[in-house]
Design a protein around this motif. Structure first.
Motif, PDB file in Angstrom:
ATOM      1  N   VAL A  41      -2.464  20.052  -1.462  1.00 45.85           N
ATOM      2  CA  VAL A  41      -3.253  19.238  -2.382  1.00 45.85           C
ATOM      3  C   VAL A  41      -4.735  19.518  -2.200  1.00 45.85           C
ATOM      4  O   VAL A  41      -5.490  19.669  -3.182  1.00 45.85           O
ATOM      5  N   LEU A  42      -5.168  19.595  -0.926  1.00 41.96           N
ATOM      6  CA  LEU A  42      -6.578  19.881  -0.672  1.00 41.96           C
ATOM      7  C   LEU A  42      -6.931  21.303  -1.078  1.00 41.96           C
ATOM      8  O   LEU A  42      -8.041  21.573  -1.591  1.00 41.96           O
ATOM      9  N   ARG A  43      -5.994  22.240  -0.816  1.00 45.83           N
ATOM     10  CA  ARG A  43      -6.260  23.649  -1.166  1.00 45.83           C
ATOM     11  C   ARG A  43      -6.462  23.820  -2.669  1.00 45.83           C
ATOM     12  O   ARG A  43      -7.329  24.578  -3.122  1.00 45.83           O
ATOM     13  N   TYR A  44      -5.664  23.110  -3.464  1.00 45.14           N
ATOM     14  CA  TYR A  44      -5.770  23.205  -4.929  1.00 45.14           C
ATOM     15  C   TYR A  44      -6.693  22.143  -5.504  1.00 45.14           C
ATOM     16  O   TYR A  44      -6.676  21.884  -6.709  1.00 45.14           O
ATOM     17  N   GLU A  45      -7.487  21.514  -4.628  1.00 39.66           N
ATOM     18  CA  GLU A  45      -8.482  20.533  -5.061  1.00 39.66           C
ATOM     19  C   GLU A  45      -7.861  19.435  -5.921  1.00 39.66           C
ATOM     20  O   GLU A  45      -8.332  19.128  -7.017  1.00 39.66           O
ATOM     21  N   LEU A  46      -6.780  18.879  -5.400  1.00 41.69           N
ATOM     22  CA  LEU A  46      -6.053  17.746  -5.983  1.00 41.69           C
ATOM     23  C   LEU A  46      -5.346  18.081  -7.296  1.00 41.69           C
ATOM     24  O   LEU A  46      -4.930  17.173  -8.028  1.00 41.69           O
TER      25      LEU A  46
END
Length: 627
Positions: A41-46
């Motif tokens: 989730v953090l990698r894809y910016e939510l």
């Protein structure tokens, strides 16, 4: 003796460790799943739509499998490390780092088929560590909440916030069967002022004990400092006096290290602790050199000193230990303490009286001892004042019999056990023991071998000593009898005295009188008052006045003697020799303040102790008959 029991690894005894480990692995697997989801989730910016669910499941499965394999290899789930310990936390980080590295390698190797960003493993690592640690913390809180002592446990203060005190607090807090619940710690280290150990706070220093007892309503104070000095223990005891607080002490550190009573075993403080002493640092190599493999004989082996000497000597593996005494029951008790059997049918026990010159001579000629400890003696001041002839027969002539037999048998080391009353003697006992010292010096001179005397004061707990007498008087409701409010005595524990006696045999110079360091003298009135206070009874103290032969304050060094250190706790002094051919009973009685009656009467002259002729012995005294 109180005991504290704990479960393995900090878990309650009734729990099944294997079940806990399976539950923990399931929680760790869930931690990886949540950590990977958060990382994506953090990698894809939510942007949740960008996450490939099938690839996420495969990646999470790889993480869980890796955690299982690596965790098993490092015994994370096999109970190798104590639950909730720093060692387990360190291992958890190591396992998580390795699993994260494996996940990173998988994303690099299978990047064409596994559509998971390569940074996922790096982002998930701290979250996985945090969640796994959190689950362990929650579990630890749950376990500790169940392991708390019950409502019936006594509120307890612990003196000492060091390793022993901290360990004791944790064990009390994590044992539901513990009869004690720690409510506070006391420590004199200012750096520990705000310390908490297992949620137990440090409440102050020694001077704050009374206030801490009132604030916490504690009924027990455990002194968790091994081998604490008697002076400090007296100070602690004084601070809780009158507050109905039970004071407990840990066993000596040497006993715990030797596999005896452990940290969870403690007992009520005794008066011996309040006037007692530290263990002696003996030179084992020196002692083993003259005892191991040698034939050792102990006279008076059934007495308090003689029996403890036998027990300590046996630890050095002598070739033969010969225990001599005229009291068959006392000999049997010593044999039982050494061997666990009391049949009295072996060569180790010899029934004989040192007054019997022929019997003593035969024992020495047949058994050929190489080392002798002469502990047989009459010792009660008042009784010997009434029967001086008995002191002459045993302490003087009996000692001479043993010395002559030792010379004939070519004994290499002879230790004559003397008393502080031989320094500036003012009693029958003191004069008789002084003569034994001088004859021992004579034997050293004529033989050139190590014949020495060892002088020390009162021994705590010996038969007929002051403490058992006070105990019985208090039990009977009193009164407790003290000769004078100012009278003082030196005290030493039986084990310490015997350790130093054995050490003295290794370092003594022929003819020396060795003097054991007795520390500071203790007022008898203080001892009586402490014993009464510890009993919780109202008992009167009655002053009887000094008896004939008693001094107000004992001395270890005569007025004509100069001492020098040989050992941290042993000094030496020289003494004039006395040739047995110059023994004169009548002159001896005159010098001891007695009348001229024969040895069978035992009457004494009514002369105050302080007026007696206590002039030190000089060379040539006593004169031979007719001089």
């Amino acid at each position: 003796m109180a005991q504290i029991t704990t479960g393995v690894g900090g878990l309650p005894r009734e729990e099944k460790p294997a079940l806990w480990f399976w539950i923990q692995f399931a929680l760790d697997a869930g931690a990886w799943l949540v950590a990977i989801v958060l990382a994506l989730v953090l990698r894809y910016e939510l942007t949740v739509d960008a996450i490939s669910v099938p690839d996420l499941v495969i990646f999470a499965a790889l993480a869980i499998a890796g955690q299982a394999v690596v965790g098993y290899i490092f015994a994370l789930y096999r109970g190798r490390y104590v639950f909730g310990s720093f060692n387990e936390a360190r291992l958890l980080v190591v396992v998580t780092v390795i699993v994260s590295a494996l996940l990173l390698a998988a994303t690099l190797l299978f990047y064409r088929s596994l559509h998971v960003p390569r940074s996922t493993a790096l982002i998930a690592f701290p979250f996985a560590c945090l969640f796994m640690a959190a689950s362990r913390y929650v579990k630890r809180m749950y376990v500790e909440s169940r392991a708390k002592p019950g409502s019936g446990a006594q509120r307890t203060l612990i003196y000492g916030a060091g390793f022993l005190g901290g360990s004791l607090a944790r064990r009390m807090n994590n044992d539901p069967q513990s009869p004690y619940r720690p409510v506070g710690l006391i420590d004199d280290d200012p750096g520990k002022k705000h310390l908490r150990i297992d949620s137990v706070p440090v409440l102050g220093r020694t001077e704050d004990i009374a206030d801490a007892v009132r604030r916490t309503r504690a009924g027990v104070l455990v002194v968790a400092v091994a081998d604490l000095e008697a002076k400090k223990l007296r100070e602690i005891s004084d601070h809780v006096a009158g507050q109905q607080v039970r004071v407990l002490v840990l066993p000596p550190l040497r006993d715990m290290l030797a596999g005896g009573p452990g940290i969870g075993d403690f007992r009520d403080v005794a008066v011996e602790d309040l006037i007692g002493r530290h263990p002696v640092d003996t030179n084992v190599d020196e002692i083993a050199g003259y005892l191991t493999g040698r034939r050792v004989l102990v006279t008076g082996a059934g007495g308090s000193i003689g029996s403890e000497l036998c027990r300590q000597i046996s630890a050095f593996a002598p070739a033969e230990l010969i225990m001599v005494d005229r009291d068959e029951s006392a000999l049997q008790a010593t044999q039982i303490s050494l061997t666990g059997r009391g049949l009295l049918d072996g060569r180790d026990t010899v029934l004989a009286d040192i007054r019997d010159e022929e019997a003593i001579g035969k024992i020495f000629s047949r058994r050929r001892p190489e080392v002798v400890f002469h502990a047989a003696a009459l010792k009660h001041v008042s009784l010997l004042e009434q029967y001086p002839g008995e002191a002459w027969k045993t302490n003087v002539l009996g000692s001479l019999n043993v010395l002559r037999a030792a010379l004939e048998a070519e004994v290499q080391t002879f230790v004559n056990i003397s008393t502080d009353k031989a320094a500036n003697p003012a009693s029958v006992l003191g004069h008789s023991k002084r003569m034994a010292e001088r004859m021992t010096a004579w034997a050293a001179h004529v033989s050139g071998r190590r014949f020495v005397s060892v002088r020390f004061g009162n021994v705590i707990g010996s038969r007929g000593s002051m403490l058992p007498l006070f105990t019985e008087q208090i039990r009977a409701g009193g009164p407790v009898t003290v000769t004078d409010p100012e009278v003082s005595r030196f005290f030493m524990t039986i084990p310490e005295a015997c350790q130093l006696l054995v050490q003295a045999g290794a370092i003594g110079v022929p003819g020396d009188v060795l003097i054991l360091d007795m520390g500071e003298p203790v007022k008898i009135l203080d001892v009586a008052q402490r014993m009464i206070a510890m009993s919780g009874r109202e008992v009167d103290i009655v002053y009887t006045g000094l008896r004939h032969g008693e001094k107000l304050h004992e001395e270890l060094i005569g007025s004509d003697e100069v001492d020098e250190k040989l050992h941290p706790k042993i000094s030496r002094t020289a003494i004039a020799e006395l040739d047995p051919e110059r023994l004169d009973y009548g002159e001896w009685k005159r010098r001891a303040g007695m009348d001229g009656n024969g040895p069978e009467t035992g009457f004494i002259s009514i002369v105050p102790t302080q007026q007696r002729d206590a002039r030190p012995y000089e060379p040539g005294y006593p004169p031979a008959a007719g001089q």
